[in-house]
Design a protein around this motif. Structure first.
Motif, PDB file in Angstrom:
ATOM      1  N   UNK A 169       0.821  -1.214   0.000  1.00 12.78           N
ATOM      2  CA  UNK A 169       0.000   0.000   0.000  1.00 12.78           C
ATOM      3  C   UNK A 169       0.858   1.269   0.000  1.00 12.78           C
ATOM      4  N   UNK A 170       2.092   1.156   0.455  1.00 14.02           N
ATOM      5  CA  UNK A 170       2.964   2.312   0.521  1.00 14.02           C
ATOM      6  C   UNK A 170       3.709   2.586  -0.778  1.00 14.02           C
ATOM      7  N   UNK A 171       3.641   1.662  -1.703  1.00 16.57           N
ATOM      8  CA  UNK A 171       4.337   1.869  -2.972  1.00 16.57           C
ATOM      9  C   UNK A 171       3.613   2.960  -3.751  1.00 16.57           C
ATOM     10  N   UNK A 172       4.345   3.901  -4.342  1.00 15.79           N
ATOM     11  CA  UNK A 172       3.724   5.078  -4.952  1.00 15.79           C
ATOM     12  C   UNK A 172       2.793   4.770  -6.123  1.00 15.79           C
ATOM     13  N   UNK A 177      -2.021   1.200 -10.231  1.00 12.46           N
ATOM     14  CA  UNK A 177      -2.210  -0.155 -10.737  1.00 12.46           C
ATOM     15  C   UNK A 177      -3.652  -0.598 -10.502  1.00 12.46           C
ATOM     16  N   UNK A 178      -4.199  -0.286  -9.324  1.00  9.57           N
ATOM     17  CA  UNK A 178      -5.597  -0.621  -9.032  1.00  9.57           C
ATOM     18  C   UNK A 178      -6.539   0.111  -9.974  1.00  9.57           C
ATOM     19  N   UNK A 179      -6.249   1.388 -10.246  1.00  8.97           N
ATOM     20  CA  UNK A 179      -7.070   2.179 -11.160  1.00  8.97           C
ATOM     21  C   UNK A 179      -6.993   1.592 -12.566  1.00  8.97           C
ATOM     22  N   UNK A 180      -5.800   1.196 -13.014  1.00  7.97           N
ATOM     23  CA  UNK A 180      -5.627   0.595 -14.337  1.00  7.97           C
ATOM     24  C   UNK A 180      -6.445  -0.689 -14.444  1.00  7.97           C
ATOM     25  N   UNK A 181      -6.382  -1.514 -13.415  1.00  8.66           N
ATOM     26  CA  UNK A 181      -7.137  -2.770 -13.435  1.00  8.66           C
ATOM     27  C   UNK A 181      -8.646  -2.508 -13.478  1.00  8.66           C
TER      28      UNK A 181
END
Length: 187
Positions: A169-172, A177-181
């Protein structure tokens, strides 16, 4: 009577280049005694150096340059970065140095860049084999020694009643990536 502060090495520690044969390599072998190894371990900030041997040759190269080729073998003990338990590491590495009469030093600090050939140095009057050995050993030490089977865990902290954040969750770009999926599913 021998000086206890000097190890019983089979060759001298300092080689004066002007006194060496100009037509053949000069062999050397350093095996520091226990006292010297203990002092070196303290200097390097490690627990111990159980074994240490530096052998090789210093040979003339061309009219005024010199080439050192050696083998450094050592067994060192360092604290584990996780448990602080002693970790023994065997080091076997080749050491190469070229001492060049025509080595160009930068005129100002602003011009200093890392050279492509990191083995080249300005030609000295003498070569301190102990210094070369110490530098090679320092560069060969493991940065983060770990005891056998030890894994670095994860640290989690959060105020009471709040779920701690994970590394993912801390990765920028985790949110992107969630939005892309989500966008792929929607289209």
């Amino acid at each position: 009577m021998t000086d206890p502060s000097r190890p019983s090495d089979p060759s001298p520690r300092i080689l004066r280049l002007a006194e060496l044969p100009q037509d053949a390599p000069t062999a050397f072998a350093l095996e520091p005694d226990a006292g010297t190894r203990a002092a070196l371990a303290e200097t390097l900030g490690i627990d111990a150096i159980r074994k240490l041997r530096f052998t090789g040759t210093l040979a003339p190269e061309g009219r005024s340059d010199w080439h050192l080729e050696g083998v450094l073998g050592a067994t060192v003990v360092q604290p584990c970065v996780v448990t602080l338990a002693p970790v023994a590491t065997r080091i076997d590495t080749t050491v190469t140095r070229r001492y060049l009469a025509g080595f160009d030093l930068p005129e100002t600090a602003a011009e200093v860049e890392m050279p492509e050939d990191v083995t080249s140095e300005l030609l000295p009057e003498r070569v301190d084999l102990m210094a070369v050995m110490t530098e090679a050993l320092a560069l060969s030490l493991p940065d983060y020694p770990r005891a056998e089977g030890v894994e670095l865990g994860t640290a989690q902290a959060a105020p009471p009643g709040v779920a701690p954040l994970s590394d993912e969750e801390l990765k920028p770009f985790a949110g992107l990536q969630g939005l892309r999926d989500k966008l792929r599913r929607d289209s």
